[in-house]
Structure formats: C-alpha cells, structure tokens
Design a protein around this motif. Structure first.
Motif, PDB file in Angstrom:
ATOM      1  N   TYR A  58       4.437   8.466   0.159  1.00 13.06           N
ATOM      2  CA  TYR A  58       4.111   6.974   0.843  1.00 13.06           C
ATOM      3  C   TYR A  58       2.818   6.616   0.512  1.00 13.06           C
ATOM      4  O   TYR A  58       2.726   5.397   0.208  1.00 13.06           O
ATOM      5  CB  TYR A  58       4.163   7.472   2.397  1.00 13.06           C
ATOM      6  CG  TYR A  58       4.188   6.180   3.439  1.00 13.06           C
ATOM      7  CD1 TYR A  58       5.132   5.575   3.251  1.00 13.06           C
ATOM      8  CD2 TYR A  58       2.621   5.689   3.588  1.00 13.06           C
ATOM      9  CE1 TYR A  58       5.017   4.316   4.484  1.00 13.06           C
ATOM     10  CE2 TYR A  58       2.694   4.550   4.444  1.00 13.06           C
ATOM     11  CZ  TYR A  58       3.929   3.805   4.866  1.00 13.06           C
ATOM     12  OH  TYR A  58       3.981   2.712   5.417  1.00 13.06           O
ATOM     13  N   CYS A 102      -1.504   0.647   4.288  1.00 12.00           N
ATOM     14  CA  CYS A 102      -0.832   1.976   4.234  1.00 12.00           C
ATOM     15  C   CYS A 102      -0.860   2.562   5.719  1.00 12.00           C
ATOM     16  O   CYS A 102      -0.139   3.178   6.165  1.00 12.00           O
ATOM     17  CB  CYS A 102      -1.524   2.981   3.533  1.00 12.00           C
ATOM     18  SG  CYS A 102      -1.105   4.666   3.586  1.00 12.00           S
ATOM     19  N   SER A 106       1.836   3.260   8.233  1.00 10.94           N
ATOM     20  CA  SER A 106       2.264   4.733   8.600  1.00 10.94           C
ATOM     21  C   SER A 106       2.417   4.759  10.265  1.00 10.94           C
ATOM     22  O   SER A 106       3.022   5.469  10.546  1.00 10.94           O
ATOM     23  CB  SER A 106       1.134   5.579   8.110  1.00 10.94           C
ATOM     24  OG  SER A 106      -0.222   5.309   8.690  1.00 10.94           O
ATOM     25  N   TYR A 111       5.534   7.944  12.353  1.00  7.57           N
ATOM     26  CA  TYR A 111       5.203   9.288  11.843  1.00  7.57           C
ATOM     27  C   TYR A 111       4.519   9.869  12.960  1.00  7.57           C
ATOM     28  O   TYR A 111       3.937   9.140  13.583  1.00  7.57           O
ATOM     29  CB  TYR A 111       4.231   9.167  10.665  1.00  7.57           C
ATOM     30  CG  TYR A 111       5.126   8.989   9.367  1.00  7.57           C
ATOM     31  CD1 TYR A 111       5.872   9.657   8.808  1.00  7.57           C
ATOM     32  CD2 TYR A 111       4.899   7.614   8.749  1.00  7.57           C
ATOM     33  CE1 TYR A 111       6.632   9.374   7.647  1.00  7.57           C
ATOM     34  CE2 TYR A 111       5.524   7.239   7.337  1.00  7.57           C
ATOM     35  CZ  TYR A 111       6.629   8.140   7.118  1.00  7.57           C
ATOM     36  OH  TYR A 111       7.200   7.806   5.877  1.00  7.57           O
ATOM     37  N   ILE A 119      -1.005  11.142   5.336  1.00  8.99           N
ATOM     38  CA  ILE A 119      -0.711   9.866   4.667  1.00  8.99           C
ATOM     39  C   ILE A 119      -2.160   9.285   4.593  1.00  8.99           C
ATOM     40  O   ILE A 119      -2.430   8.831   3.141  1.00  8.99           O
ATOM     41  CB  ILE A 119       0.350   9.135   5.460  1.00  8.99           C
ATOM     42  CG1 ILE A 119       1.618   9.498   5.151  1.00  8.99           C
ATOM     43  CG2 ILE A 119       0.195   7.395   5.009  1.00  8.99           C
ATOM     44  CD1 ILE A 119       2.530   8.892   6.353  1.00  8.99           C
TER      45      ILE A 119
END
Length: 186
Positions: A58, A102, A106, A111, A119
């Motif tokens: 990711y 990001c 995420s 998640y 991540i």
C-alpha cells in the motif's frame, strides 16, 4: 590488450558500478525484510508478515507520488548549486502529498489501528528514500553518482540489520518499522 581508461572514464565506470550495486543491495534488502519477518513469526504465526506486506504494497502505491521522477530533469540542469533548490523544494511537496494521501486512504479503507500505523510508518520510510533520491541527483549532477551507490548500499545493509535486530529483540513490528525508518534517515 585492454585500453586504459582516462580518469573521467574511470570515475564514470566506478559510479555506474556503485549505482548498480547500491540498487541491487537496496532491492535485496526489501525482500530480506519480508523474509526476516516471516522467519521470526514462525509457522502458523504470520500476522506480522501479512501486516508488513500490506504496509509495503500500500505504501509503495503512494511512493510513486513521493518519488515523482525528477532526477532525469535535475541531472540535465547546468549551472551552480541554486539550480538544485527547486528540485529539493518540489520533492518536499511530493513527499508531503504522498504522505497525506497515504494516511487518508489508510483511514478510509478501514484498516485496523496496527495496520494504519504500519502503513504510515512504512510510508515515512518511503519518503526518506524519496528525499534521498533528489539528493542523489545533486551528487550525480556534480559527477559523483558513485556516492549515491555507496549510500544506497550502506542504507540497505544498515536498515536491514537495524530492523532485524530490533524485531528479534522486541518482537514488535511497529517499533522495528520505526527503527528501519530512523536508520534510513541517518
């Protein structure tokens, strides 16, 4: 008989070899991190390996933004050191943009907390590497691509050792990812 190389050709050849070695060592180190996690987790306990795999895959999506390919343009510049400043400033912007996207993604994709941390710590590691790339461009522009190869080699070896030792001593993936990131920034 082999023709001898003049000093400029030797420097170019040495730089090319170091760059190849550095790229290989750093790529091998990325694989070795996954291997170390899997070996450390042991049979039937691969949760950390899965979390790391998600973090790396990711985070690498957003590394494309952070490490936007400026170096070909940067190394073709002529002039004094002031020509590097826009590339460094641009890299700061792309690193921040990659990190923000990001983090947002995420959080939006649902998640769990440990995965979100993994991540985003891995993304910080990616950003350290992306920022290093623009500095490697400065070195290359000044005829010292060998230094970027040496740096990649050392970073690959040092980060892998630091990560592995931290993981085996603490059994903590997130702390080990922080150690990886901090050692990459040195």
């Amino acid at each position: 008989p082999t023709p001898s190389l003049d000093p400029e050709q030797r420097l170019f050849f040495r730089g090319a070899v170091w760059n190849l070695v550095g790229s290989f060592v750093f790529a091998f180190a990325a694989w070795l991190l996954t291997f170390l996690i899997a070996k450390h987790s042991g049979a039937g306990h691969y949760q950390d390996a899965g979390i790391f795999a998600v973090a790396a895959s990711y985070g690498n999506i957003f590394r494309i933004i952070s490490a936007y390919g400026l170096r070909p343009y940067q190394i073709s510049e002529t002039g004094d050191a002031t020509v590097d400043q826009p590339y460094i400033a641009s890299r700061v912007v792309t690193v921040l943009l990659g990190a923000v996207l990001c983090l947002a993604g995420s959080l939006l994709f649902g998640y769990d907390a440990e995965q979100v941390w993994a991540i985003n710590i891995y993304m910080i590691f990616n950003n350290v590497c992306a920022f290093s790339d623009v500095l490697y461009g400065v070195m290359q522009r000044h005829g010292r691509i060998d230094l970027s190869g040496v740096s990649m080699t050392l970073r690959g070896v040092i980060t892998t050792i630091v990560f592995g030792v931290c993981l085996f001593l603490t059994n903590d993936l997130l702390l080990s990812l922080w150690a990886l990131t901090m050692s990459a920034a040195l």
